[in-house]
Each structure stands twice: as structure tokens, then as C-alpha cells.
Scaffold this motif. Structure first.
Motif, PDB file in Angstrom:
ATOM      1  N   ASN A 421       0.808  -1.221  -0.075  1.00 31.60           N
ATOM      2  CA  ASN A 421       0.037  -0.149  -0.089  1.00 31.60           C
ATOM      3  C   ASN A 421       0.825   1.163   0.094  1.00 31.60           C
ATOM      4  N   GLY A 422       2.053   1.121  -0.455  1.00 32.15           N
ATOM      5  CA  GLY A 422       2.822   2.374  -0.564  1.00 32.15           C
ATOM      6  C   GLY A 422       3.394   2.800   0.763  1.00 32.15           C
ATOM      7  N   GLY A 423       3.040   1.989   1.788  1.00 32.71           N
ATOM      8  CA  GLY A 423       3.446   2.722   3.111  1.00 32.71           C
ATOM      9  C   GLY A 423       2.648   3.628   3.750  1.00 32.71           C
ATOM     10  N   CYS A 424       1.297   3.667   3.207  1.00 35.33           N
ATOM     11  CA  CYS A 424       0.183   4.702   3.637  1.00 35.33           C
ATOM     12  C   CYS A 424      -0.680   3.869   4.382  1.00 35.33           C
ATOM     13  N   TRP A 425      -1.556   4.753   5.090  1.00 35.97           N
ATOM     14  CA  TRP A 425      -2.689   4.362   5.646  1.00 35.97           C
ATOM     15  C   TRP A 425      -3.898   3.412   5.064  1.00 35.97           C
ATOM     16  N   LYS A 426      -4.262   2.296   5.499  1.00 42.46           N
ATOM     17  CA  LYS A 426      -5.392   1.721   4.669  1.00 42.46           C
ATOM     18  C   LYS A 426      -6.408   1.049   5.605  1.00 42.46           C
ATOM     19  N   ASP A 427      -7.614   1.097   5.458  1.00 42.09           N
ATOM     20  CA  ASP A 427      -8.759   0.466   6.377  1.00 42.09           C
ATOM     21  C   ASP A 427      -9.075  -0.970   5.467  1.00 42.09           C
ATOM     22  N   LYS A 428      -8.565  -1.655   6.149  1.00 42.92           N
ATOM     23  CA  LYS A 428      -8.745  -3.255   5.282  1.00 42.92           C
ATOM     24  C   LYS A 428     -10.293  -3.484   5.060  1.00 42.92           C
ATOM     25  N   ALA A 429     -10.960  -3.031   6.279  1.00 41.85           N
ATOM     26  CA  ALA A 429     -12.553  -3.488   6.303  1.00 41.85           C
ATOM     27  C   ALA A 429     -13.112  -2.918   5.170  1.00 41.85           C
ATOM     28  N   SER A 430     -12.848  -1.728   5.011  1.00 46.25           N
ATOM     29  CA  SER A 430     -13.686  -0.884   3.972  1.00 46.25           C
ATOM     30  C   SER A 430     -12.870  -0.785   2.800  1.00 46.25           C
ATOM     31  N   ASN A 431     -11.743  -1.293   2.785  1.00 48.01           N
ATOM     32  CA  ASN A 431     -10.686  -1.262   1.602  1.00 48.01           C
ATOM     33  C   ASN A 431     -10.654   0.411   1.009  1.00 48.01           C
ATOM     34  N   ILE A 432     -10.635   1.317   2.068  1.00 42.06           N
ATOM     35  CA  ILE A 432     -10.323   2.517   1.775  1.00 42.06           C
ATOM     36  C   ILE A 432      -8.589   2.933   2.259  1.00 42.06           C
ATOM     37  N   SER A 433      -8.012   3.420   0.977  1.00 42.01           N
ATOM     38  CA  SER A 433      -6.588   3.710   1.162  1.00 42.01           C
ATOM     39  C   SER A 433      -6.205   5.159   1.061  1.00 42.01           C
ATOM     40  N   PRO A 467     -20.298  15.955   8.034  1.00 37.67           N
ATOM     41  CA  PRO A 467     -21.831  15.334   7.741  1.00 37.67           C
ATOM     42  C   PRO A 467     -21.673  14.014   6.872  1.00 37.67           C
ATOM     43  N   LEU A 468     -22.481  13.025   7.423  1.00 39.50           N
ATOM     44  CA  LEU A 468     -22.472  11.756   6.438  1.00 39.50           C
ATOM     45  C   LEU A 468     -21.289  10.851   6.819  1.00 39.50           C
ATOM     46  N   ARG A 469     -20.437  10.965   7.718  1.00 41.14           N
ATOM     47  CA  ARG A 469     -19.158  10.459   8.013  1.00 41.14           C
ATOM     48  C   ARG A 469     -19.531   8.839   8.648  1.00 41.14           C
ATOM     49  N   CYS A 470     -20.567   8.936   9.227  1.00 46.35           N
ATOM     50  CA  CYS A 470     -20.902   7.669  10.022  1.00 46.35           C
ATOM     51  C   CYS A 470     -21.434   6.556   8.729  1.00 46.35           C
ATOM     52  N   GLU A 471     -21.689   7.204   7.670  1.00 47.45           N
ATOM     53  CA  GLU A 471     -21.928   6.162   6.401  1.00 47.45           C
ATOM     54  C   GLU A 471     -20.864   5.570   5.900  1.00 47.45           C
ATOM     55  N   ILE A 472     -19.645   6.102   6.219  1.00 50.76           N
ATOM     56  CA  ILE A 472     -18.290   5.330   5.553  1.00 50.76           C
ATOM     57  C   ILE A 472     -17.640   4.600   6.902  1.00 50.76           C
ATOM     58  N   ASN A 473     -17.772   3.297   6.864  1.00 49.61           N
ATOM     59  CA  ASN A 473     -17.098   2.650   7.864  1.00 49.61           C
ATOM     60  C   ASN A 473     -17.593   3.027   9.131  1.00 49.61           C
ATOM     61  N   ASN A 474     -18.585   3.589   9.305  1.00 51.90           N
ATOM     62  CA  ASN A 474     -18.924   3.938  10.526  1.00 51.90           C
ATOM     63  C   ASN A 474     -18.234   5.079  11.156  1.00 51.90           C
ATOM     64  N   GLY A 475     -17.568   5.816  10.218  1.00 52.19           N
ATOM     65  CA  GLY A 475     -16.739   6.929  10.656  1.00 52.19           C
ATOM     66  C   GLY A 475     -15.519   6.369  11.577  1.00 52.19           C
ATOM     67  N   GLY A 476     -15.038   5.423  11.510  1.00 53.85           N
ATOM     68  CA  GLY A 476     -14.013   4.882  12.166  1.00 53.85           C
ATOM     69  C   GLY A 476     -14.067   4.560  13.224  1.00 53.85           C
ATOM     70  N   CYS A 477     -15.459   4.403  13.943  1.00 54.31           N
ATOM     71  CA  CYS A 477     -15.603   4.233  15.548  1.00 54.31           C
ATOM     72  C   CYS A 477     -16.173   3.126  15.596  1.00 54.31           C
ATOM     73  N   TRP A 478     -16.135   2.649  16.913  1.00 50.45           N
ATOM     74  CA  TRP A 478     -16.845   1.202  17.328  1.00 50.45           C
ATOM     75  C   TRP A 478     -18.187   1.054  17.020  1.00 50.45           C
ATOM     76  N   LYS A 479     -18.563  -0.177  16.743  1.00 52.23           N
ATOM     77  CA  LYS A 479     -19.935  -0.353  16.327  1.00 52.23           C
ATOM     78  C   LYS A 479     -20.074  -1.890  16.474  1.00 52.23           C
ATOM     79  N   GLN A 480     -21.110  -2.269  17.167  1.00 51.69           N
ATOM     80  CA  GLN A 480     -21.346  -3.704  17.661  1.00 51.69           C
ATOM     81  C   GLN A 480     -22.795  -3.984  17.733  1.00 51.69           C
ATOM     82  N   THR A 481     -23.102  -5.354  17.275  1.00 45.10           N
ATOM     83  CA  THR A 481     -24.711  -5.733  17.325  1.00 45.10           C
ATOM     84  C   THR A 481     -24.615  -7.015  18.207  1.00 45.10           C
ATOM     85  N   GLN A 482     -25.569  -7.195  19.220  1.00 41.39           N
ATOM     86  CA  GLN A 482     -25.863  -8.209  20.096  1.00 41.39           C
ATOM     87  C   GLN A 482     -27.231  -8.355  20.371  1.00 41.39           C
ATOM     88  N   ASN A 483     -27.778  -9.561  20.335  1.00 43.93           N
ATOM     89  CA  ASN A 483     -29.233  -9.938  20.609  1.00 43.93           C
ATOM     90  C   ASN A 483     -30.205  -8.927  19.964  1.00 43.93           C
TER      91      ASN A 483
END
Length: 625
Positions: A421-433, A467-483
Motif C-alpha cells: 500500500n505504498g507505506g500509507c494508511w489503509k482500512d482493510k475492512a472498507s478497503n479505503i486507502s 456530515p454523513l461520516r458515519c455512512e463510511i465505515n461508521n466513521g472509524g468508530c466502534w460498532k457492535q450488534t448483540q441480541n
């Protein structure tokens, strides 16, 4: 005698055309990385042949051959090979100047397996541009086959490298062309100094071959606004003392103002220099008219078609053939003829006068004295006229990250983002580099995805913002689903940052842990309350079936017995109220009835006697009758 005079006039053309200007040697950077005694950055002159790696770099290890040190002979004759071994650095040959053409040295080095050639000057002097041979009898078959870059270095640097090699030191060099051309903005401006003459030998052949091969790429770049192209033509003026000579009359137009050498260098046969000047003028006027109509890229079609349909060898190099080509391309012929004017008139031609003025160097660009010459962003290109090599040079003239897609194709450059990845930041979950491939290499720059801008250093982190940052990989924040429940630490109305939702604690980025409100006694604390912790929340109920009021953290209806005693009193009150109501209604009805009766009696009394009133006598007694 006429032949000698013609040669003299030709020489004077060159002298008068160049004495007022200057020639600029185009250079690139040479960095010695080892040994430590030679470490530093040095200048070297780019050779006007081969393929300089404009916009790139080339690292290699230097070898000074024990034999054939001037590289004028094939290294195969000496059983010497410079092919690099697997895992090793490419080999740069150091050769001495002299005894043969620079191009022959490069050709022999290339055939020997070298990746580049460094030619050490044989005396201390300013660096010059190594050019291709001008002699007609020079074997030019190999010239267009040279692909390795070449550079002329100073005698002092050459001697220092030789000394280090003699002491068994490894000399490693980085040839750097990244700044050889300016790259100020998103558009490249380039000029092509050419000639319509097709009888000048291998140089003319390679020139028209280049125009034919580069036409497609040039027109695409021009149509889409990535480049601004301008063709130019070199002319000279005839010295005043020779204006009336036969040679000047055959080589010049407009009374000796604009001249070109005889195509065959023979005044007794074939076309004359003035024929070349007129056709050059027609090509320049064609570009002018096409450019004014918003279609400057048609110049490439005209020059290509004219070379194919109107060659000198077939005696078609004339105005009639030119007009047919112009008409086939739909360009206004009358405007072109007005632009050309009268070549026999003793007057200045505005187009050719502008061309002569443009030949003189300005700023960082030197005089144009070599044909053909390519000028990119006001710097003269050095190297062979090859589609791939020239396209690389043009791509090197774009500001970083503004290059068109053609500059990022596999044929032009290597995508450095494909490796790690050229030594740059990358989010593997959303494939954003953050890696962005460029012609010179890559840049680490936080991207914009679906209108959402990421911010950060591009190397270690990038975070969605706005705005709308939560639409992309949840804005890089924690997210979890249970029950069946989903919780997120991303809040859309916040431009950045992450915050664990109520019922959780943590950094909001990597984790949010459930808070046990019952254990920590932050809720459901009344005396009759029963608390049960759940994921992300809690449940609170009351003993004895009472109702829990969340707002007041209390139970309503917890003392049920006191409320049951009061029900008797309530019923007693209700019965009393009912009795009072019935009694009131009876009294009301009785009083109303009596009142109505009295009113009726009063009314009837006015019209008839009532039973309870005395009788009124209405007749005489019988005794009186």
C-alpha cells in the motif's frame, strides 16, 4: 564556385541565426550514495538520445571497464558483460570521452548489458549536450534503438570515481530526473520545433515517424484540456550582402527574410529551401486557423496526411497537394492563404517573424538550434523522439496528483500503491486507502469517499469527518450488534471524533464496554426497586406489582392497603352526593310545579270564573217580573 558559395551562405545562415542567442544544457541530478568520501549531489548533462527516465530515478553500481574504456568497440570483443546478477543493482558503465560518437558509446554499453552510461569529460569545461551525429554518412540505424539513459559528467567527478574503484570501493549512484522538468500545475504546455522537409535523411524519417505514432495521444491530451501544444518552425535570414545571390533567392522568401537550407544540399536539382519555408509557413498558418476555430489538434492530422500524400520523392511537395489535404480536413483554405500572404513580396510576414523571435531562448529555456526539438514547460527535452519516452516527459510536467489516466497506465509507470500500500494508511475492512498513485511515485493523502472527507497524516491514520461520516465505515468508530440490538460510537452531527453511547464506556474507536448500572448503583436505587443489567442498558421493576417511574427512580402503588381503606369513604361520598342530587331534584320539581300552577290560574282567571270564586248575579228576581 556556386557550390562553395552555397556552402558559405548556409554557414552564414547558421551563424547569423544563432550568434544572438544562447544554448542551454539540460541537466539532471546525480547523487553518489557510496563511498562516503564521494557522497553528494552532482550535476550531469542529459544526452540527446536514448530514453531519460523523466519523472523517475535509477539506482545502479558503477563499473569502469579494464578494457575498451572509451566504449568505441563492442564489449563482446573483449568478453565483457555488464548484465546485473539476480538481486544485484543495475550496472552503470563509466566511459571516457573521445575517439567515437557519444551514441556509439551508448549503443555498445547497452549491448553489453548496462542500464546506463556515464561519459567522463576529457577536460575541465562546462558540461555540453551529447547529441546524435550530424554527418550524412554516419550509420544511423542504431540511433533509434538506444534505450538506456546517458549522462556527461565532469572530468573531476570521473577521476574521483575511477580512484574509488581502483581502491576496491563500491560506487553507487542515483540518477534522478524527478526535477528535470518543471511541474507547476495541472496543465502541461509543450512546443514541437519541426520541419516539413522529408529529404534530410534518418532525422527526418524519425521525426515523421514520431508525429504519426504520437498523434493519437497528443490529440486526446489536447481535446481534454490536459495540454496546450504549439508547433514551431526554424528559419534563418539571409545576410544582406547575399540577398541578390542565386543561393539566397532559391533558399529564401520575402526578400531574404526567411530562409531554409536546400533539402538535398544540391542547388541544381530537386526542391529548393524556399519551398520548405513556404510549406513550413502553410503548416504554421494551418495551426493558427485551426486553433482559432477551437480545434488545434487538427495540426497533427494535417502534418501526417501531408507527409503521406505529398512527399518530395513523388514530386508532390507543392501547394496543390497541400490544398487537397486542407480541404479534406474541413479547415478554411482562404484564411490559410491570407495568413501565408505573398512569399515574393518585400515585406514582413507576421507568422514567420513571430517564429524567429520564438527561437531565441527566454528564462530557463535556451535557444532552439537543434531540429527536431521538444520544449516541455519551457525546458528542452533531451532524448530520442519516441512516443513512450516523450509521453513520460509530458507526464513528468504535471503537478503531483493531477496527471491524466494515461500517465498512470502500466506502460508508462509502476503503481507503487500495489506493494505494501505504498507505506500509507489503509482500512482493510472498507478497503479505503490513503495511497494515491502518481507518475513520480505515490503520495499518502487521506481520501474523499462518497463526499465524506477523511483527515489525518495519511501515513498512520485517517478519520472520516463532516456530515454523513458515519455512512463510511461508521466513521472509524466502534460498532457492535448483540441480541438484535446495534450500538455505535459514531454521531452524525459531530464533524469528528467517536463517543461511546449511553450504557457503554471506552475510547469509542477500538472498544466500548457495557456499563453495569446495577453494580455501579447509577440507576434503579429506590427501596422497592429490583435492578437487572442488560447489554447497553438495564431493566428496573417494583416489588408487589407496583409501577416503576424512570424519571423519578421510584415505584408508584407500593403501599396498596392504605389505598383500599379509602375506597369506602369514596363510595360513601358518592352515595351522599347522589342522595343530595335526588333530593334537590324533587324540591326543584315541586317548586316549579306550584309556580306553574299559579301562573296558569292567573291567566285563566282573566277569562272565566273559577270554582273557588263567588257567583255574580246576572238576572232579575222572579218576583219583579
Amino acid at each position: 564556385m556556386e557550390g562553395k558559395l552555397g556552402i558559405l551562405v548556409g554557414i552564414l545562415f547558421l551563424l547569423f541565426g544563432s550568434c544572438v542567442g544562447r544554448f542551454v544544457v539540460e541537466k539532471n541530478s546525480l547523487k553518489v550514495t557510496s563511498p562516503s568520501t564521494l557522497k553528494g549531489v552532482y550535476e550531469c548533462a542529459i544526452g540527446n538520445f536514448g530514453v531519460p527516465q523523466y519523472g523517475g530515478t535509477l539506482i545502479g553500481s558503477v563499473i569502469y571497464p579494464q578494457a575498451n574504456q572509451k566504449a568505441c568497440k563492442s564489449f563482446e570483443d573483449f568478453s565483457i558483460s555488464f548484465k546485473s546478477k539476480s538481486g544485484g543493482l543495475p550496472t552503470f558503465i563509466l566511459a571516457d570521452r573521445g575517439d567515437c560518437y557519444f551514441t556509439l558509446k551508448a549503443w555498445n554499453a547497452q549491448n553489453g548489458g548496462a542500464a546506463a552510461i556515464l561519459v567522463a569529460d576529457d577536460k575541465e569545461e562546462p558540461l555540453i549536450t551529447m547529441d546524435t551525429p550530424e554527418e550524412e554518412n554516419a550509420d544511423a540505424d542504431y540511433l533509434q534503438k538506444i534505450t538506456i539513459p546517458s549522462a556527461l559528467i565532469s572530468k573531476s567527478l570521473g577521476d574521483s570515481i575511477k580512484k574509488a574503484l581502483s581502491e576496491k570501493e563500491m560506487v553507487n549512484i542515483n540518477l534522478d530526473w524527478t526535477e528535470a522538468l518543471p511541474h507547476p500545475d495541472e496543465r502541461v504546455e509543450y512546443e514541437f520545433w519541426t520541419n516539413s522537409n522529408d529529404e534530410c535523411g534518418p532525422k527526418c524519417d524519425s521525426q515523421i515517424d514520431f508525429v504519426k505514432s504520437f498523434k493519437g495521444a497528443a490529440q486526446v491530451l489536447e481535446r481534454k484540456g490536459y495540454t496546450q501544444f504549439t508547433p514551431h518552425y526554424i528559419t534563418w535570414y539571409c545576410p544582406e550582402a547575399f540577398i541578390l545571390s542565386k543561393q539566397c533567392k532559391s533558399q529564401c522568401i520575402n526578400h531574404g527574410r526567411y530562409c531554409a537550407p536546400d533539402p538535398e544540399q544540391d542547388f541544381s536539382r530537386g526542391y529548393d529551401g524556399k519551398d520548405v519555408v513556404v510549406q513550413n509557413l502553410r503548416q504554421a498558418c494551418f495551426y493558427k486557423v485551426a486553433n482559432e476555430s477551437g480545434k488545434p489538434w487538427l495540426w497533427w492530422d494535417y502534418v501526417t496526411d501531408f507527409a503521406i500524400r505529398c512527399p518530395m520523392k513523388e514530386q508532390k511537395y507543392h501547394e496543390e497537394c497541400s490544398n487537397k489535404v486542407i480541404e479534406s480536413l474541413g479547415v478554411d483554405l482562404k484564411k490559410i492563404e491570407n495568413c501565408v500572404g505573398n512569399p515574393d513580396a518585400d515585406e514582413v510576414n507576421a507568422v514567420l517573424k513571430a517564429e524567429q523571435d520564438a527561437q531565441i531562448g527566454k528564462g530557463t529555456r535556451g535557444d532552439v538550434t537543434i531540429l527536431p526539438t521538444l520544449v516541455i514547460n519551457n525546458r528542452q527535452y533531451r532524448g530520442k523522439l519516441d512516443k513512450g519516452a516523450v509521453l513520460k516527459a509530458i507526464c513528468a510536467g504535471f503537478q503531483e496528483t493531477t496527471e491524466p489516466a494515461i500517465c498512470l497506465s502500466d506502460e508508462i509507470e509502476t503503481n507503487e500503491c500495489l506493494e505494501n500500500n505504498g507505506g500509507c494508511w489503509k482500512d482493510k475492512a472498507s478497503n479505503i486507502s490513503a495511497c494515491r498513485d502518481t507518475f513520480r511515485g505515490r503520495v499518502c493523502e487521506c481520501p474523499i469517499v462518497q463526499g465524506v472527507k477523511f483527515v489525518g497524516d495519511g501515513y498512520t491514520h485517517c478519520q472520516a469527518s463532516g456530515p454523513l461520516r458515519c455512512e463510511i465505515n461508521n466513521g472509524g468508530c466502534w460498532k457492535q450488534t448483540q441480541n438484535g440490538r446495534t450500538y455505535s460510537a459514531c454521531i452524525d452531527d459531530h464533524t469528528k471524533g467517536c463517543k461511546c453511547p449511553p450504557g457503554f464506556k471506552g475510547d469509542g474507536f477500538n472498544s466500548c464496554e457495557d456499563v453495569d448500572e446495577c453494580k455501579e448503583k447509577t440507576a434503579c436505587q429506590c427501596s422497592d426497586c429490583k435492578c437487572k443489567n442488560t447489554w447497553g442498558s438495564y431493566e428496573c421493576s417494583c416489588r408487589s406489582g407496583a409501577i416503576y417511574m424512570h424519571e423519578h427512580d421510584t415505584c408508584v402503588g407500593a403501599v396498596e392497603s392504605s389505598y383500599s381503606i379509602n375506597w369506602g369513604g369514596i363510595w360513601f361520598i358518592i352515595l351522599c352526593l347522589a342522595a343530595v342530587g335526588v333530593g334537590g331534584y324533587a324540591v326543584y320539581k315541586y317548586r316549579i310545579r306550584r309556580y306553574m300552577d299559579s301562573e296558569i290560574r292567573a291567566i285563566m282567571a282573566q277569562y272565566m270564573p273559577l270554582d273557588n270564586q263567588g257567583e255574580i248575579p246576572t238576572h232579575a228576581s222572579h218576583g219583579n217580573i
